[in-house]
Write a protein that holds these residues in place. Sequence first.
Motif, PDB file in Angstrom:
ATOM      1  N   GLN A  89      13.408  12.996  -9.090  1.00  0.00           N
ATOM      2  CA  GLN A  89      12.803  12.638 -10.612  1.00  0.00           C
ATOM      3  C   GLN A  89      11.205  13.551 -10.942  1.00  0.00           C
ATOM      4  OE1 GLN A  89      12.000   8.795  -9.727  1.00  0.00           O
ATOM      5  NE2 GLN A  89      14.403   8.327 -10.829  1.00  0.00           N
ATOM      6  N   LEU A  90      10.551  14.142  -9.913  1.00  0.00           N
ATOM      7  CA  LEU A  90       9.341  15.018 -10.196  1.00  0.00           C
ATOM      8  C   LEU A  90       9.656  15.805 -10.443  1.00  0.00           C
ATOM      9  CD1 LEU A  90       6.686  13.202  -7.363  1.00  0.00           C
ATOM     10  CD2 LEU A  90       6.796  13.065  -9.478  1.00  0.00           C
ATOM     11  N   VAL A  91      10.498  16.465 -10.219  1.00  0.00           N
ATOM     12  CA  VAL A  91      11.268  18.252 -10.878  1.00  0.00           C
ATOM     13  C   VAL A  91      11.860  18.238 -11.879  1.00  0.00           C
ATOM     14  CG1 VAL A  91      11.996  19.720  -9.961  1.00  0.00           C
ATOM     15  CG2 VAL A  91      11.082  18.618  -7.988  1.00  0.00           C
TER      16      VAL A  91
ATOM     17  N   PHE B 229       0.939  -1.414   0.046  1.00  0.00           N
ATOM     18  CA  PHE B 229       0.219   0.053  -0.121  1.00  0.00           C
ATOM     19  C   PHE B 229       0.871   1.169  -0.228  1.00  0.00           C
ATOM     20  CE2 PHE B 229      -2.927  -2.883   1.973  1.00  0.00           C
ATOM     21  CZ  PHE B 229      -4.005  -2.643   0.793  1.00  0.00           C
ATOM     22  N   ILE B 230       1.650   1.288   0.249  1.00  0.00           N
ATOM     23  CA  ILE B 230       2.960   2.701   0.371  1.00  0.00           C
ATOM     24  C   ILE B 230       4.299   2.320   0.161  1.00  0.00           C
ATOM     25  CG2 ILE B 230       3.858   4.148   2.798  1.00  0.00           C
ATOM     26  CD1 ILE B 230       2.189   3.517   4.425  1.00  0.00           C
ATOM     27  N   PRO B 231       4.087   3.237  -1.558  1.00  0.00           N
ATOM     28  CA  PRO B 231       5.400   3.145  -1.609  1.00  0.00           C
ATOM     29  C   PRO B 231       6.501   3.087  -0.678  1.00  0.00           C
ATOM     30  CG  PRO B 231       4.925   4.359  -2.947  1.00  0.00           C
ATOM     31  CD  PRO B 231       3.824   3.974  -1.597  1.00  0.00           C
ATOM     32  N   GLU B 232       7.922   2.137  -0.971  1.00  0.00           N
ATOM     33  CA  GLU B 232       8.732   2.715  -0.210  1.00  0.00           C
ATOM     34  C   GLU B 232       9.296   4.304   0.269  1.00  0.00           C
ATOM     35  OE1 GLU B 232      13.675   0.927   1.026  1.00  0.00           O
ATOM     36  OE2 GLU B 232      12.688   0.620  -1.337  1.00  0.00           O
ATOM     37  N   TRP B 233       9.617   4.920  -0.909  1.00  0.00           N
ATOM     38  CA  TRP B 233       9.752   6.154  -0.532  1.00  0.00           C
ATOM     39  C   TRP B 233       8.682   6.828  -0.300  1.00  0.00           C
ATOM     40  CZ3 TRP B 233       6.390  10.260  -2.079  1.00  0.00           C
ATOM     41  CH2 TRP B 233       5.236   9.648  -2.994  1.00  0.00           C
ATOM     42  N   GLY B 234       7.435   6.998   0.608  1.00  0.00           N
ATOM     43  CA  GLY B 234       6.444   6.649   1.217  1.00  0.00           C
ATOM     44  C   GLY B 234       6.278   7.326   2.141  1.00  0.00           C
ATOM     45  N   ILE B 235       7.383   5.817   2.731  1.00  0.00           N
ATOM     46  CA  ILE B 235       7.764   5.955   3.922  1.00  0.00           C
ATOM     47  C   ILE B 235       9.501   7.074   4.873  1.00  0.00           C
ATOM     48  CG2 ILE B 235       9.262   4.108   5.899  1.00  0.00           C
ATOM     49  CD1 ILE B 235       7.621   2.052   4.439  1.00  0.00           C
TER      50      ILE B 235
ATOM     51  N   ILE C 132      19.670  11.469  11.148  1.00  0.00           N
ATOM     52  CA  ILE C 132      18.847  10.353  10.947  1.00  0.00           C
ATOM     53  C   ILE C 132      18.207  10.041  10.205  1.00  0.00           C
ATOM     54  CG2 ILE C 132      17.231   9.504  12.295  1.00  0.00           C
ATOM     55  CD1 ILE C 132      19.369   8.516  14.542  1.00  0.00           C
ATOM     56  N   GLY C 133      17.310  11.554  10.153  1.00  0.00           N
ATOM     57  CA  GLY C 133      16.063  11.925   9.683  1.00  0.00           C
ATOM     58  C   GLY C 133      16.242  12.008   7.975  1.00  0.00           C
ATOM     59  N   LEU C 134      17.504  13.305   7.488  1.00  0.00           N
ATOM     60  CA  LEU C 134      17.989  12.818   5.491  1.00  0.00           C
ATOM     61  C   LEU C 134      18.137  11.698   5.179  1.00  0.00           C
ATOM     62  CD1 LEU C 134      20.620  15.762   6.176  1.00  0.00           C
ATOM     63  CD2 LEU C 134      18.407  16.007   5.041  1.00  0.00           C
ATOM     64  N   PHE C 135      19.518  10.923   6.292  1.00  0.00           N
ATOM     65  CA  PHE C 135      19.249   9.307   6.412  1.00  0.00           C
ATOM     66  C   PHE C 135      17.909   8.637   5.481  1.00  0.00           C
ATOM     67  CE2 PHE C 135      19.715   4.549   6.507  1.00  0.00           C
ATOM     68  CZ  PHE C 135      20.762   4.070   6.256  1.00  0.00           C
ATOM     69  N   VAL C 136      16.717   8.629   6.956  1.00  0.00           N
ATOM     70  CA  VAL C 136      15.715   7.704   6.261  1.00  0.00           C
ATOM     71  C   VAL C 136      15.140   8.453   4.867  1.00  0.00           C
ATOM     72  CG1 VAL C 136      13.010   7.275   6.763  1.00  0.00           C
ATOM     73  CG2 VAL C 136      15.074   7.780   8.414  1.00  0.00           C
ATOM     74  N   MET C 137      15.280  10.020   4.710  1.00  0.00           N
ATOM     75  CA  MET C 137      14.525  10.343   3.376  1.00  0.00           C
ATOM     76  C   MET C 137      14.948  10.181   2.230  1.00  0.00           C
ATOM     77  SD  MET C 137      13.542  14.018   4.964  1.00  0.00           S
ATOM     78  CE  MET C 137      12.561  14.577   3.610  1.00  0.00           C
ATOM     79  N   ILE C 138      16.785   9.682   2.199  1.00  0.00           N
ATOM     80  CA  ILE C 138      17.715   8.960   1.510  1.00  0.00           C
ATOM     81  C   ILE C 138      17.229   7.483   0.948  1.00  0.00           C
ATOM     82  CG2 ILE C 138      20.381   8.931   0.217  1.00  0.00           C
ATOM     83  CD1 ILE C 138      20.260  11.273   1.988  1.00  0.00           C
TER      84      ILE C 138
ATOM     85  N   LEU D 155      12.631   8.709  -1.210  1.00  0.00           N
ATOM     86  CA  LEU D 155      11.806  10.138  -0.960  1.00  0.00           C
ATOM     87  C   LEU D 155      12.677  10.997  -2.252  1.00  0.00           C
ATOM     88  CD1 LEU D 155       9.563  11.258  -0.743  1.00  0.00           C
ATOM     89  CD2 LEU D 155      10.479  11.927   1.350  1.00  0.00           C
ATOM     90  N   ILE D 156      14.144  11.142  -1.847  1.00  0.00           N
ATOM     91  CA  ILE D 156      14.917  12.512  -1.880  1.00  0.00           C
ATOM     92  C   ILE D 156      15.085  12.430  -3.592  1.00  0.00           C
ATOM     93  CG2 ILE D 156      16.844  13.930  -2.343  1.00  0.00           C
ATOM     94  CD1 ILE D 156      17.429  13.412   0.760  1.00  0.00           C
ATOM     95  N   LYS D 157      14.782  11.053  -3.842  1.00  0.00           N
ATOM     96  CA  LYS D 157      15.527  10.494  -5.596  1.00  0.00           C
ATOM     97  C   LYS D 157      13.740  10.944  -6.022  1.00  0.00           C
ATOM     98  CE  LYS D 157      17.068   6.600  -8.297  1.00  0.00           C
ATOM     99  NZ  LYS D 157      17.623   5.191  -8.277  1.00  0.00           N
TER     100      LYS D 157
END
Length: 190
Positions: A188-190, A59-65, A172-178, A182-184
């Motif tokens: 890609q959306l931009v 249900f939740i793509p990995e980038w959404g997490i 930690i927050g940046l690591f989770v997002m990378i 999510l950041i990638k």
Amino acid sequence: MQNIPLVTMLFIGVNLDFFVILLFLLQKYSFKETLLGYELGMLFVFGVSALAGQLIQSFIPEWGIGFLGLIPIYMGIKGEADDDEETTSHSRKGIIAVLLMYLVSCGADNIAVYVPVLATMPSTSIIITMIYFIILTVISLTLAYFFGQLPIIKNIFERWGAPLSRIIYILIGLFVMIDTGLIKHVIQLV
């Protein structure tokens, strides 16, 4: 429990990085607050892994997490709370802070590792493994507490603990997002 060495290595492997974070959390919150937050986080992650790990991935793509990474970044930017708050309020905030820190820093990775192992276990083994993990959580927190009491470690935390913990929360927050992509995905959306 099918294999004690396997589940012991599983617990150590997925919680080793959180051990360093525990050193910081124990400088800020009481042993009891940290223990309750850590146990609740571990039990939540374990439960999700045992019951619905596969569904979350559907249900939740990995980038959404990756959006969960905003929580420790916020905690790092916000810093210390006011010291004049009530003790019970502070206690609850400590438990919630530790719980959120565990979920954000370990949640997705632990679920990804737990699900394949727990999927092969019968229900009784899963329950025994959960009880074993509760015991290992207490042991690891106790080790972090005593390690944090060593004079050299204590001096470092007294002098640099607050700014270091804020930096670590942000990292930690940046690591989770990378790590979750999510950041990638945003790039890609931009």
